[in-house]
Enzyme design. Structure first.
Site, short mmCIF file in Angstrom:
data_model
loop_
_atom_site.label_atom_id
_atom_site.label_comp_id
_atom_site.label_asym_id
_atom_site.label_seq_id
_atom_site.Cartn_x
_atom_site.Cartn_y
_atom_site.Cartn_z
N GLU A 119 29.14 68.02 56.02
CA GLU A 119 28.05 68.83 56.54
C GLU A 119 26.79 67.99 56.44
O GLU A 119 26.58 67.28 55.46
CB GLU A 119 27.87 70.11 55.70
N ASN A 174 18.20 65.67 59.78
CA ASN A 174 18.32 64.38 59.10
C ASN A 174 18.75 63.32 60.10
O ASN A 174 19.93 62.96 60.19
CB ASN A 174 19.31 64.50 57.93
N TYR A 190 26.38 58.71 60.91
CA TYR A 190 27.67 59.35 61.17
C TYR A 190 28.10 59.18 62.63
O TYR A 190 29.27 58.98 62.91
CB TYR A 190 27.63 60.82 60.78
N ILE A 239 26.77 61.38 50.00
CA ILE A 239 26.68 59.92 50.02
C ILE A 239 25.21 59.60 49.76
O ILE A 239 24.32 60.19 50.37
CB ILE A 239 27.20 59.31 51.34
#
Length: 140
Positions: A92, A97, A104, A58
């Site tokens: 994954e 990050n 998420y 993404i």
């Protein structure tokens, strides 16, 4: 959005990663299981082999990050995966990050696994990947 534009956006958004070439992206898009979800300033690629889906990437243009566009694109991606018959979406993510982990987490993903030393940095160092999963609602 063309594979060339996608490749350029990917390179800009992930300067510490090996870039995905336009040829690689085009090859992915030629697979019947790969789907692109596009937005004005980004895109997502998913692979769906029902009942599972995988978020391959993404990407939001770095100049547009921090405005909620990633979340909107992620929500659109989750809806598309469900429409295509997926009951869960895996991905994954590099455990270093923090912005991605926050995105998420806010979307309800949960850790389903861990891959030690999965990502290789430009300086040769490595970082771990977290495997995350989110259950999807049945498509209407």
């Amino acid at each position: 959005m063309t594979p060339e534009v996608m490749s350029a956006l990917y390179s800009a958004a992930f300067p510490d990663s090996r870039p995905w070439t336009a040829t690689e992206i085009a090859a992915l898009l030629n697979r019947p299981t790969t789907h692109a979800i596009t937005a004005p300033h980004g895109f997502a690629l998913i692979q769906v082999i029902a009942p599972e889906a995988e978020l391959l990437t993404i990407v939001i243009d770095p100049a547009q990050q921090g405005q909620g566009l990633g979340r909107a694109l992620l929500d659109k991606t989750l809806d598309r995966a469900a429409t295509l018959g997926a009951s869960c979406l895996f991905l994954e993510v590099d455990m270093t990050n923090a912005p991605a982990l926050a995105l998420y987490g806010s979307a309800g993903f949960e850790q389903a696994g861990h891959r030690a030393n999965y990502y290789v940095k430009p300086d040769g160092s490595r970082s771990d990947a977290l495997l995350l999963c989110k259950a999807l609602s049945a498509a209407a």
